[in-house]
Design a protein around this motif. Structure first.
Motif, mmCIF file in Angstrom:
data_model
loop_
_atom_site.group_PDB
_atom_site.id
_atom_site.type_symbol
_atom_site.label_atom_id
_atom_site.label_comp_id
_atom_site.label_asym_id
_atom_site.label_seq_id
_atom_site.Cartn_x
_atom_site.Cartn_y
_atom_site.Cartn_z
ATOM 1 N N HIS A 1 4.277 -31.792 75.989
ATOM 2 C CA HIS A 1 3.646 -31.187 74.755
ATOM 3 C C HIS A 1 3.570 -29.712 75.014
ATOM 4 O O HIS A 1 3.040 -29.136 76.118
ATOM 5 C CB HIS A 1 2.241 -31.641 74.811
ATOM 6 N N LEU B 1 1.429 -36.656 64.485
ATOM 7 C CA LEU B 1 1.373 -36.359 65.775
ATOM 8 C C LEU B 1 0.408 -35.421 66.429
ATOM 9 O O LEU B 1 -0.053 -35.347 67.405
ATOM 10 C CB LEU B 1 2.883 -35.967 66.236
ATOM 11 N N HIS C 1 3.976 -27.690 61.797
ATOM 12 C CA HIS C 1 5.625 -27.914 62.176
ATOM 13 C C HIS C 1 6.538 -26.594 61.967
ATOM 14 O O HIS C 1 7.144 -25.913 62.680
ATOM 15 C CB HIS C 1 6.139 -28.923 61.570
ATOM 16 N N THR D 1 1.271 -33.087 60.626
ATOM 17 C CA THR D 1 1.972 -34.304 60.944
ATOM 18 C C THR D 1 1.073 -35.234 61.670
ATOM 19 O O THR D 1 0.166 -34.775 62.528
ATOM 20 C CB THR D 1 3.152 -34.130 61.651
ATOM 21 N N ASN E 1 0.032 -32.506 68.050
ATOM 22 C CA ASN E 1 0.667 -31.868 68.939
ATOM 23 C C ASN E 1 2.094 -31.239 68.797
ATOM 24 O O ASN E 1 2.885 -32.308 68.026
ATOM 25 C CB ASN E 1 0.337 -32.293 70.508
ATOM 26 N N GLY F 1 6.449 -32.962 65.575
ATOM 27 C CA GLY F 1 4.792 -32.803 65.499
ATOM 28 C C GLY F 1 4.476 -31.604 64.988
ATOM 29 O O GLY F 1 5.283 -30.548 64.435
ATOM 30 N N CYS G 1 10.026 -39.470 71.374
ATOM 31 C CA CYS G 1 8.795 -39.111 70.855
ATOM 32 C C CYS G 1 9.086 -38.755 69.306
ATOM 33 O O CYS G 1 9.920 -37.916 69.291
ATOM 34 C CB CYS G 1 8.186 -37.846 71.647
ATOM 35 N N GLY G 2 8.098 -39.147 68.325
ATOM 36 C CA GLY G 2 8.415 -38.724 67.260
ATOM 37 C C GLY G 2 9.018 -40.112 66.274
ATOM 38 O O GLY G 2 9.362 -40.113 65.201
ATOM 39 N N LYS H 1 3.791 -40.937 70.165
ATOM 40 C CA LYS H 1 3.363 -39.723 70.543
ATOM 41 C C LYS H 1 3.645 -39.328 72.039
ATOM 42 O O LYS H 1 4.141 -38.220 72.345
ATOM 43 C CB LYS H 1 1.990 -39.480 70.362
#
Length: 687
Positions: free
Chosen positions: A272, A247, A286, A245, A249, A241, A644-645, A628
């Motif tokens: 997060h 995402l 990032h 990106t 966060n 993230g 996540c991702g 996410k």
């Protein structure tokens, strides 16, 4: 050989380089082996078959092979088998080689790395003393390094930190302090359905009529301090993230066992990260997030948002001071990796999670005295077990090294009701004794396959990838001079990529192959579907010729607004294993992607338990869909394969490429009890 030694003279070309190693006089990462210029070819029996160099700190495996300590340690972070015969292997079962073998290796003849000023040869074990006391070249290097350091020794700070400190968001301590976090943490209970942007996709939160027993989805913002004995030690986690990106966060994708973060026990995958050392990172790229998280220091101050799952009680009940709750950190040290802890773990009938049923007399936990019956296990070695099972906990304990870190929640006056196993049998339990059998529901091998042509997507906006063919004429004995990573046996099924181009070797001289390039073929042999050792073998055998033709792919990241200093250049690589950034993999063409199908099951009263971002938007074009958020206690969380991702490529075989968010969400909501997600997973960036 693929791996070649570094040339210290090359390092003086860049004022931002890391210092040369005082033991070998060459430049390498802290966790990598020392580099030596050996005068003669070493016997093959004394060569490590991972780095292809004479062994350093040799380690013998139970299956009879020998590798460098650091090579094997780094390899075992990604794989669980012996590199030579691929037999299942646990690092803790390996032992130091005999003194005889170590003495033979130390007597190998090497050249001083400072050949311009010093022509001496010596035994390998003599080099460190030579550099410190007698080498004119190393003395000259230290003087030059000191001269370059002095002008910049004061007044230089990380540009990201300076830019953001003045605008850092102040986190106000809430009126209610959560009883689920340690005393040093401040927690604010918030609804994930709030106006906080991007936290939860409402499409995945069913209405109250669908979830009659779950009142709200709850998360906490917590202040966490990470303490490091070595200020430059890796935190031991991967992140995805950033504002550049989809995402948005910065999210924790993975936490490594036996790492600094794992030992602390407060950070889990899916958290997060909102602030780092007082700097708001909700609006940084990032790369900038990596720079801030890798910033050296004995203490790292983080503010993270941690999801706690669905709550079936009111917030007033959860935060009521009437119940005495305490979070306790306990470390147990095993004398031997197979030593049992003497803990019996169970599940409750009316509450998720794992609880301590009993501590066996004379066991390690009982002798330690800090764990108690009825304690709820929140995590072990940083692995989140708030929604876990006794079997999962037992597996983590049995595969742990000497140190086992528990984070438990203690409630005074609470009795254990009847317990259940996954099968629903009352009054059964699972023991963490190392010798006790633990039955796991084995999942069949995951079916990975190339991304299908109808799933192909265009590269994200700003990304470019260009193929290049490099033909080189060389001497028969001349090395390519590269090291590689990846391979389709890697847990992320990565293509083969270049991790370093050493200053000695024909590819460094040619200059066209760079670190991070994906290798497609050598002399017409396809490398894109090979595992790591098949690729090493192919490169090594084809390098033994006068002409080598390499086909490679270079991924060019999007151009960004120029900054005073590229934040990535400020990342200190001491202690960090180099691998491509997570954002780099987003620019890999579709034909090199490796997909897997993940089937999730749920009841009518459940949500799938994940949120998505991305999709087609006017003005932005097609964006990939990414996972996410994964909510604890849900089907996506229990399955353990989604991260996540991860990119969602298709749903029930229907491609998601080109869909908008408003098209994909109804498709997912229509699947009442079963859904098949086709995903591509890339490893997050190391911090």
């Amino acid at each position: 050989m693929l791996d070649m030694m570094a040339d210290p003279e090359m390092e003086e070309q860049d004022s931002k380089i890391s210092e040369l190693c005082h033991k070998c006089g060459q430049c390498h990462l802290l966790q990598d082996n020392h580099l030596y210029n050996f005068q003669d070819e070493a016997d093959d029996e004394l060569v490590c078959h991972i780095c292809l160099q004479p062994l350093l700190q040799p380690m013998d495996t139970p299956c009879g092979h020998t590798y460098c300590f650091k090579c094997l340690e780094n390899f075992m972070q990604e794989y669980n088998f012996c590199p030579m015969d691929r037999k299942k292997l646990c690092f803790q079962h390996c032992r130091k080689s005999s003194i005889l073998v170590r003495n033979l290796l130390d007597k190998l003849t090497i050249l001083c790395p400072f050949q311009k000023e010093c022509q001496q040869t010596m035994q390998r074990c003599e080099l460190e003393a030579h550099l410190q006391n007698r080498c004119p070249g190393f003395k000259k290097y230290k003087s030059e390094l000191e001269r370059r350091k002095n002008p910049h020794s004061k007044g230089k700070e990380d540009p990201v930190t300076m830019e953001e400190t003045n605008t850092a968001r102040e986190v106000e301590p809430p009126d209610r302090v959560s009883s689920l976090v340690a005393e040093s943490s401040i927690a604010a209970v918030v609804s994930l359905g709030s106006a906080e942007p991007g936290l939860v996709n409402p499409a995945f939160e069913e209405g109250e009529e669908d979830l009659p027993q779950k009142a709200s989805l709850v998360a906490e913002t917590s202040m966490i301090e990470i303490h490091r004995d070595d200020p430059e030690e890796e935190l031991g986690m991967r992140i995805v993230g950033g504002k550049d990106t989809p995402l948005g966060n910065v999210v924790v994708q993975e936490v490594f066992r036996d790492s600094v973060v794992s030992a602390d026990g407060k950070i889990a995958p899916g958290d997060h990260i909102l602030e780092v050392n007082g700097v708001n990172i909700s609006s940084v790229t990032h790369r900038q997030a990596i720079s801030l998280l890798r910033h050296p220091g004995p203490v790292l101050h983080l503010i993270v948002l941690q999801e706690k799952g669905f709550s079936n009680r009111t917030l007033q009940q959860d935060s009521s001071p009437a119940v005495n709750r305490e979070v306790i950190h306990v470390t147990l040290m095993k004398g031997d990796p197979s030593e049992p802890l003497g803990i019996k773990l169970i599940r409750k009938t009316d509450e998720t999670g794992i609880f301590i049923l009993d501590l066996l007399d004379g066991g390690l936990a009982a002798k330690n005295g800090k764990l108690s019956r009825n304690d709820k296990v929140l995590s072990i070695n940083g692995q989140d077990l708030r929604q876990g099972t006794p079997e999962t906990a037992a597996q983590i304990i049995q595969t742990s090294a000497a140190r086992v870190n528990f984070v438990v929640l203690r409630q005074s006056g609470v009795q254990l009701p009847d317990a259940i196993e996954d099968g629903g049998t009352p009054n059964s339990s699972s023991s963490s004794n190392g010798g006790s059998p633990v039955h796991h529901q084995r999942r069949p091998d995951q079916n990975h396959y190339r991304r299908k042509s109808n799933y192909h997507k265009d590269l994200p906006q700003g990304y470019l990838s260009q193929e290049k063919t490099v033909a080189i004429k060389k001497d028969l004995k001349e090395s390519l001079g590269i090291t590689i990573g990846g391979g389709r046996d890697n847990k992320n099924k990565l293509p083969i990529y270049v991790t370093s181009v050493q200053p000695i070797g024909c590819l460094f001289r040619d200059g066209r192959i760079k670190r991070g390039d994906v290798l497609l073929s050598i002399n017409g042999i396809d490398l894109t579907q090979l595992n790591y050792y098949e690729a090493v073998s192919a490169l090594k055998s084809n390098a033994a010729s006068h002409t080598v033709v390499l086909k490679a792919l270079e991924i060019l990241l999007p151009e960004r607004v120029p900054e005073s200093t590229d934040p990535l250049s400020d990342i200190r690589e001491h202690g960090f294993s180099w691998s491509p950034l997570w954002i780099t993999w987003l620019g890999l063409p579709s034909y090199l992607h490796c997909c897997q199908d993940i089937v999730l099951h749920k009841t009518n009263s459940e949500s799938w338990g994940f949120s998505i971002v991305g999709g087609f938007e006017e003005g932005k074009g097609n964006q990939p869909f990414f996972i996410k958020t994964i909510v604890p206690g849900t089907p996506a969380f229990r399955d353990r394969r989604l991260k996540c991702g991860d990119e969602i490529v298709a749903v029930n075989g229907v491609t998601a490429v080109g869909m908008s968010n408003s098209e994909l969400i109804p498709m997912l909501k229509e699947q009442k009890n079963k859904v098949t997600l086709t995903v591509v997973s890339w490893p997050g960036s190391l911090v």
